[in-house]
Design an enzyme around this catalytic site. Structure first.
Site, PDB file in Angstrom:
ATOM      1  N   GLU A  43       5.068 -12.545   1.402  1.00 31.85           N
ATOM      2  CA  GLU A  43       5.463 -11.707   0.274  1.00 31.85           C
ATOM      3  C   GLU A  43       6.729 -10.930   0.628  1.00 31.85           C
ATOM      4  O   GLU A  43       6.691 -10.004   1.425  1.00 31.85           O
ATOM      5  CB  GLU A  43       4.339 -10.738  -0.071  1.00 31.85           C
ATOM      6  CG  GLU A  43       3.003 -11.401  -0.373  1.00 31.85           C
ATOM      7  CD  GLU A  43       1.845 -10.448  -0.126  1.00 31.85           C
ATOM      8  OE1 GLU A  43       1.711  -9.476  -0.889  1.00 31.85           O
ATOM      9  OE2 GLU A  43       1.082 -10.656   0.842  1.00 31.85           O
TER      10      GLU A  43
ATOM     11  N   ARG B  92       0.807  -1.218   0.000  1.00 24.49           N
ATOM     12  CA  ARG B  92       0.000   0.000   0.000  1.00 24.49           C
ATOM     13  C   ARG B  92       0.841   1.269   0.000  1.00 24.49           C
ATOM     14  O   ARG B  92       1.885   1.340   0.649  1.00 24.49           O
ATOM     15  CB  ARG B  92      -0.918   0.005   1.234  1.00 24.49           C
ATOM     16  CG  ARG B  92      -1.958  -1.107   1.187  1.00 24.49           C
ATOM     17  CD  ARG B  92      -2.685  -1.284   2.515  1.00 24.49           C
ATOM     18  NE  ARG B  92      -3.693  -2.352   2.409  1.00 24.49           N
ATOM     19  CZ  ARG B  92      -3.427  -3.646   2.620  1.00 24.49           C
ATOM     20  NH1 ARG B  92      -2.213  -4.028   2.970  1.00 24.49           N
ATOM     21  NH2 ARG B  92      -4.387  -4.540   2.482  1.00 24.49           N
TER      22      ARG B  92
ATOM     23  N   GLN C 102       5.816  -9.511   3.986  1.00 26.36           N
ATOM     24  CA  GLN C 102       4.436  -9.308   4.418  1.00 26.36           C
ATOM     25  C   GLN C 102       3.830 -10.688   4.691  1.00 26.36           C
ATOM     26  O   GLN C 102       3.751 -11.520   3.787  1.00 26.36           O
ATOM     27  CB  GLN C 102       3.631  -8.592   3.323  1.00 26.36           C
ATOM     28  CG  GLN C 102       2.205  -8.220   3.730  1.00 26.36           C
ATOM     29  CD  GLN C 102       2.119  -6.897   4.474  1.00 26.36           C
ATOM     30  OE1 GLN C 102       3.120  -6.200   4.656  1.00 26.36           O
ATOM     31  NE2 GLN C 102       0.917  -6.525   4.901  1.00 26.36           N
TER      32      GLN C 102
ATOM     33  N   ASP D  23      -1.722  -9.321   8.618  1.00 27.25           N
ATOM     34  CA  ASP D  23      -1.519  -8.650   7.337  1.00 27.25           C
ATOM     35  C   ASP D  23      -0.501  -7.541   7.602  1.00 27.25           C
ATOM     36  O   ASP D  23      -0.814  -6.358   7.553  1.00 27.25           O
ATOM     37  CB  ASP D  23      -2.830  -8.080   6.789  1.00 27.25           C
ATOM     38  CG  ASP D  23      -2.711  -7.622   5.336  1.00 27.25           C
ATOM     39  OD1 ASP D  23      -1.606  -7.764   4.760  1.00 27.25           O
ATOM     40  OD2 ASP D  23      -3.696  -7.109   4.772  1.00 27.25           O
TER      41      ASP D  23
ATOM     42  N   HIS E 207      -0.786  -2.572  -4.622  1.00 26.66           N
ATOM     43  CA  HIS E 207      -0.260  -3.526  -5.611  1.00 26.66           C
ATOM     44  C   HIS E 207      -0.246  -2.988  -7.039  1.00 26.66           C
ATOM     45  O   HIS E 207      -0.549  -3.710  -7.985  1.00 26.66           O
ATOM     46  CB  HIS E 207      -1.058  -4.828  -5.565  1.00 26.66           C
ATOM     47  CG  HIS E 207      -0.879  -5.631  -4.322  1.00 26.66           C
ATOM     48  ND1 HIS E 207       0.252  -5.562  -3.544  1.00 26.66           N
ATOM     49  CD2 HIS E 207      -1.708  -6.528  -3.709  1.00 26.66           C
ATOM     50  CE1 HIS E 207       0.122  -6.384  -2.506  1.00 26.66           C
ATOM     51  NE2 HIS E 207      -1.053  -6.967  -2.583  1.00 26.66           N
TER      52      HIS E 207
ATOM     53  N   HIS F  65       2.648 -12.917  -5.280  1.00 27.40           N
ATOM     54  CA  HIS F  65       1.538 -12.958  -4.316  1.00 27.40           C
ATOM     55  C   HIS F  65       0.876 -14.353  -4.284  1.00 27.40           C
ATOM     56  O   HIS F  65      -0.354 -14.457  -4.293  1.00 27.40           O
ATOM     57  CB  HIS F  65       0.509 -11.888  -4.675  1.00 27.40           C
ATOM     58  CG  HIS F  65      -0.284 -11.371  -3.517  1.00 27.40           C
ATOM     59  ND1 HIS F  65      -0.884 -12.203  -2.599  1.00 27.40           N
ATOM     60  CD2 HIS F  65      -0.576 -10.115  -3.125  1.00 27.40           C
ATOM     61  CE1 HIS F  65      -1.533 -11.470  -1.705  1.00 27.40           C
ATOM     62  NE2 HIS F  65      -1.353 -10.192  -1.994  1.00 27.40           N
ATOM     63  N   ALA F  66       1.690 -15.403  -4.245  1.00 30.56           N
ATOM     64  CA  ALA F  66       1.117 -16.752  -4.153  1.00 30.56           C
ATOM     65  C   ALA F  66       0.464 -16.966  -2.785  1.00 30.56           C
ATOM     66  O   ALA F  66       0.965 -16.492  -1.767  1.00 30.56           O
ATOM     67  CB  ALA F  66       2.197 -17.801  -4.378  1.00 30.56           C
ATOM     68  N   TYR F  67      -0.670 -17.661  -2.793  1.00 36.03           N
ATOM     69  CA  TYR F  67      -1.384 -18.057  -1.578  1.00 36.03           C
ATOM     70  C   TYR F  67      -1.127 -19.547  -1.359  1.00 36.03           C
ATOM     71  O   TYR F  67      -1.492 -20.365  -2.206  1.00 36.03           O
ATOM     72  CB  TYR F  67      -2.890 -17.854  -1.749  1.00 36.03           C
ATOM     73  CG  TYR F  67      -3.376 -16.426  -1.691  1.00 36.03           C
ATOM     74  CD1 TYR F  67      -4.217 -16.001  -0.660  1.00 36.03           C
ATOM     75  CD2 TYR F  67      -3.053 -15.506  -2.687  1.00 36.03           C
ATOM     76  CE1 TYR F  67      -4.704 -14.702  -0.610  1.00 36.03           C
ATOM     77  CE2 TYR F  67      -3.537 -14.204  -2.645  1.00 36.03           C
ATOM     78  CZ  TYR F  67      -4.361 -13.818  -1.603  1.00 36.03           C
ATOM     79  OH  TYR F  67      -4.850 -12.518  -1.555  1.00 36.03           O
TER      80      TYR F  67
END
Length: 344
Positions: free
Chosen positions: A309, A84, A281, A245, A109, A178-180
């Site tokens: 991240e 952000r 992150q 987060d 992003h 940004h893989a989950y």
């Protein structure tokens, strides 16, 4: 030995130019990963459990359509600036820049059409794939023509992601993937039985719009102390946390270092994160709500995945005491993150 295969994955919608999107399949004895030329997206990452069984451990979609519609950046490379920027604004050399606002009052992003929503030019390598794009001066409000290369290479149990960039004007840049992840296998309902540790003595507290307050706070004696492994579900309960987060502040240095480790005891799968970046992150999928239909018709409820991240600190462009996020003409942005998959 790593094999690399390329195949068609779909076509962009006609209004987006209708170009072909390719998928690149990287495979070693222990890891198989699929990556798209659209958004440099990791769509699949299969790794072995302690019995040698492969499972796909990243969230995503079966078709291109899932990725071209709105989704929470599953598997994508995000930029120019990951995370952000407060009010989508920053000053540089006496000029104010205004970015697109897409996350409450902030820019997140990369804005309306960041690096995750564009086609990249691929080049196959012996053990991976390199993607290139030119982000033109003024794209999403950012200054300078920015040349960007993202290279994925697979060797044995290790997936390396290298980011390089050069600019014609001074610009902020912070790239990440940004893989989950869910080491139980994508589609598993939560990550509460995962054990996590993060090598960070401090973290960044945030305001109610998730912008860092500017304080660099010690983790000691708080729910953010993850220097020893914690079982996630029990830890969230103990500290009455809704999830994470937050940026964890890593030990400074340009060298590769181990910064996080995740273990899933039931399957024995482990994932280590090594990086050259100053921050990571940690996000526990707090905004997932089960409304998205993922691969194999799986739904993804809250806390069904985590993200680690590696990146610069959020809103660093507005915080002079944070590590600098600026790239100047004649310099090269060059960072690497390594994901190492094993079993315990």
């Amino acid at each position: 030995m790593t094999t690399v295969r390329r195949e068609a994955f779909g076509r962009m919608p006609p209004e987006e130019g209708g170009e072909e999107v390719e998928k690149f399949v990287l495979q070693s004895d222990s890891v198989r990963v699929e990556i798209l030329s659209f958004g440099c997206i990791i769509t699949t990452l299969e790794t072995k459990d302690r019995d040698g069984q492969f499972s796909d451990v990243v969230l995503g979609f079966d078709t291109l359509e899932g990725y071209t519609r709105k989704h929470p950046f599953f598997g994508a490379v995000v930029g120019r600036v990951a995370n952000r920027i407060a009010n989508g604004r920053f000053n540089l050399d006496g000029k104010e820049y205004q970015l697109f606002i897409n996350n409450g009052p902030n820019s997140l992003h990369g804005g309306a059409k960041g690096f995750d929503k564009v086609l990249w030019s691929p080049q196959v390598l012996p053990n991976g794939v390199r993607f290139f794009r030119l982000s033109p001066d003024g794209e999403e409000g950012y200054p300078g023509d920015l040349k960007v290369w993202v290279t994925y290479t697979l060797s044995g149990r290790e997936l390396a992601i290298n980011y390089q960039a050069q600019t014609s004007k001074t610009t902020p840049i912070s790239l990440t993937n940004h893989a989950y992840f869910n080491l139980a296998g994508q589609g598993s309902q939560d990550i509460y039985d995962h054990e996590i540790s993060i090598e960070a003595d401090s973290y960044l507290p945030v305001d109610d719009t998730k912008i860092p307050t500017g304080e660099v706070a010690a983790v000691q004696g708080t729910g953010f102390d993850l220097r020893q492994p914690v079982e996630l579900g029990k830890h969230l309960q103990k500290f009455h946390l809704d999830g994470f987060d937050h940026n964890f502040c890593l030990h400074e240095g340009q060298d590769r270092r181990l910064v996080a480790r995740v273990l899933h005891p039931p399957t024995g799968r482990t994932m280590e994160v090594h990086t050259t970046q100053p921050g990571i992150q940690f996000y526990t999928g707090n905004n997932l709500d089960g409304s998205l239909k993922g691969k194999g018709a799986a739904t993804y409820p809250k806390h069904s995945a985590f993200c680690l991240e590696t990146q610069n600190w959020p809103d660093a462009v507005n915080k002079p005491h944070f590590p600098s996020v600026l790239l100047h003409p004649g310099e090269e942005y060059n960072h690497t993150t390594w994901l190492v998959f094993n079993t315990a």
